[in-house]
Design a protein around this motif. Structure first.
Motif, short mmCIF file in Angstrom:
data_model
loop_
_atom_site.label_atom_id
_atom_site.label_comp_id
_atom_site.label_asym_id
_atom_site.label_seq_id
_atom_site.Cartn_x
_atom_site.Cartn_y
_atom_site.Cartn_z
N ILE A 120 -11.96 -0.86 -6.58
CA ILE A 120 -13.10 0.05 -6.43
C ILE A 120 -13.67 -0.11 -5.01
CG2 ILE A 120 -15.37 0.70 -7.31
CD1 ILE A 120 -14.63 -0.58 -9.96
N GLU A 121 -13.59 0.94 -4.23
CA GLU A 121 -14.04 0.84 -2.84
C GLU A 121 -15.54 1.08 -2.71
OE1 GLU A 121 -11.80 3.15 -0.13
OE2 GLU A 121 -9.88 2.18 -0.61
N ASP A 122 -16.07 2.08 -3.41
CA ASP A 122 -17.48 2.43 -3.24
C ASP A 122 -17.99 3.01 -4.56
OD1 ASP A 122 -19.96 3.48 -2.62
OD2 ASP A 122 -19.36 4.27 -0.68
N LEU A 123 -18.77 2.22 -5.30
CA LEU A 123 -19.28 2.68 -6.59
C LEU A 123 -20.20 3.88 -6.46
CD1 LEU A 123 -19.92 -0.72 -8.39
CD2 LEU A 123 -18.50 1.14 -9.26
N ASP B 255 -17.80 -3.24 -6.12
CA ASP B 255 -16.99 -2.56 -5.12
C ASP B 255 -16.77 -3.48 -3.92
OD1 ASP B 255 -19.33 -2.43 -3.60
OD2 ASP B 255 -19.69 -0.32 -4.02
#
Length: 406
Positions: free
Chosen positions: A131-134, A214
């Motif tokens: 997950i890079e950016d929630l 993230d």
């Protein structure tokens, strides 16, 4: 989110129960909405949309742009509602258009889609291992949520409305993604995860939760959807829907009214009224013990996972006290009491609801014994030292109020 502005011009919808189209919703130029069942009548809940909309009714009519109360209960709240209003370019009271936007993946086994389109499946949007950016994930799922209601002057929503919440398809299955809002409710994700985990340890059947992060360390909560079993949808209704009242009434419903209504549905649906009543009382007692002032009519529900109706696992369990100066009473009165509840109040409520006193006394004893060790673990939530100490003290005092020694 796609541009849903054209939904304002759509005046016909198909209603599905599971994968079968069973009814249509039509909106006329006077903003009268008519629900009409297809096919033959049947009894009970079988192939019906809801307990409040049995097939023998054949039709249900709403005026003034409203939709039947059951469908209104499928609409989102809080930030996601604002996002859907923005995306559809309509007003918050245009229920028909809003339902078209979100009805394809509503709670339970009912889906509402523009006529002739057929229901669609949600694409997988969350890979829990990467997950890079929630915040970006939430934006893609819910749309524009720049208007944070917590930051608006004069607005102080309850915790459940403040939480950023949206349905999501993950690599591990269907879930609800929740994020802590940017202001007003610190550690809300950690708060809910802690008390949902505690509830399960205390004998309260609860939805499974897990915290994800993230790459920047932001936390999110994934709540497993118990109304989904693989590709199967499970019928579910909350107390407002069972009582055939609109969500606006969720804080006016009394706890005993919600419990009795859901227990009646469980009995009518082949389950046990007594078992349902005791389980719902356990959720109310646990909410009192942790200082959850936001247990309202949409937070008590029933479902039919194996064809028999029973209370759903508990959900949205948080302590609201640190956010409201430690003066937040229960949202729903229990026979006229919303604060300073004691053991005898629950015993009296149980007998008035048709249970034996010994049954609820045993339930309270089990709850207290399991809950007390968790008071020392409140530090895990991450509140500041002062709030952590106050929370520990409150939980011990409330456990004492439910004990035989009080």
């Amino acid at each position: 989110m796609s541009d849903f502005g054209g939904l304002r011009e759509v005046d016909a919808a198909d209603v599905y129960v599971d994968d079968e189209q069973v009814a249509t919703l039509i909106r006329d130029r006077s903003d009268v909405v008519m629900l009409t069942y297809d096919g033959a009548e049947s009894g009970g809940r079988s192939n019906a949309i809801a307990w409040s909309l049995p097939r023998f009714m054949r039709e249900a009519r709403s005026v003034g742009g409203a939709i039947p109360a059951f469908f209104a209960g499928l609409l989102p709240e809080g930030v996601r509602l604002g996002a859907v209003v923005t995306a559809t370019k309509t007003s918050v009271d245009d229920h028909f258009t809003l339902l078209l936007a979100v009805g394809g993946d509503a709670i339970g086994n009912v889906r509402v889609v523009p006529a002739g389109t057929g229901p669609q499946s949600l694409p997988v949007m969350i890979d829990e291992d990467r997950i890079e950016d929630l915040t970006a994930v939430f934006r893609r799922l819910a749309g524009d949520f720049g208007a944070d209601p917590v930051a608006l002057p004069g607005v102080q929503p309850k915790a459940s409305a403040a939480m950023w919440s949206v349905p999501a398809a993950t690599t591990a299955g269907a879930a609800i993604l929740k994020l802590t809002p940017p202001s007003g409710f610190p550690r809300l994700v950690e708060n809910e995860h802690f008390f949902m985990t505690m509830a399960s340890a205390c004998g309260v059947r609860s939805a499974r939760t897990r915290i994800v992060h993230d790459v920047d360390g932001r936390s999110g909560l994934l709540v497993e959807r118990f109304d989904r079993r693989g590709g199967t949808r499970v019928a579910q209704e909350d107390a407002c829907q069972v009582l055939d009242v609109y969500p606006a009434s969720k804080y006016r419903i009394k706890a005993e009214t919600a419990i009795a209504a859901i227990a009646d549905v469980c009995e009518a649906g082949g389950g046990s009224r007594m078992a349902a009543t005791l389980e719902l009382l356990r959720i109310v007692a646990f909410s009192w013990l942790i200082g959850n002032g936001d247990l309202h009519g949409k937070n008590l529900s029933c479902y039919a996972p194996d064809g028999l109706w029973m209370p759903t696992p508990a959900y949205d369990l948080v302590t609201t006290q640190p956010y409201l100066r430690w003066r937040d009473p229960m949202a729903m009165d229990l026979y006229g009491r919303a604060n300073r509840l004691r053991r005898q109040d629950f015993v009296d409520a149980a007998t008035r609801l048709g249970l034996r006193a010994k049954a609820v006394e045993r339930m309270l004893d089990e709850l207290i014994a399991a809950a007390l060790p968790w008071s020392s673990r409140c530090v895990e939530i991450g509140f500041d030292e002062r709030d952590t100490e106050r929370l520990q003290t409150m939980m011990i005092e409330r456990a004492t109020s439910l004990s035989t020694d009080s």
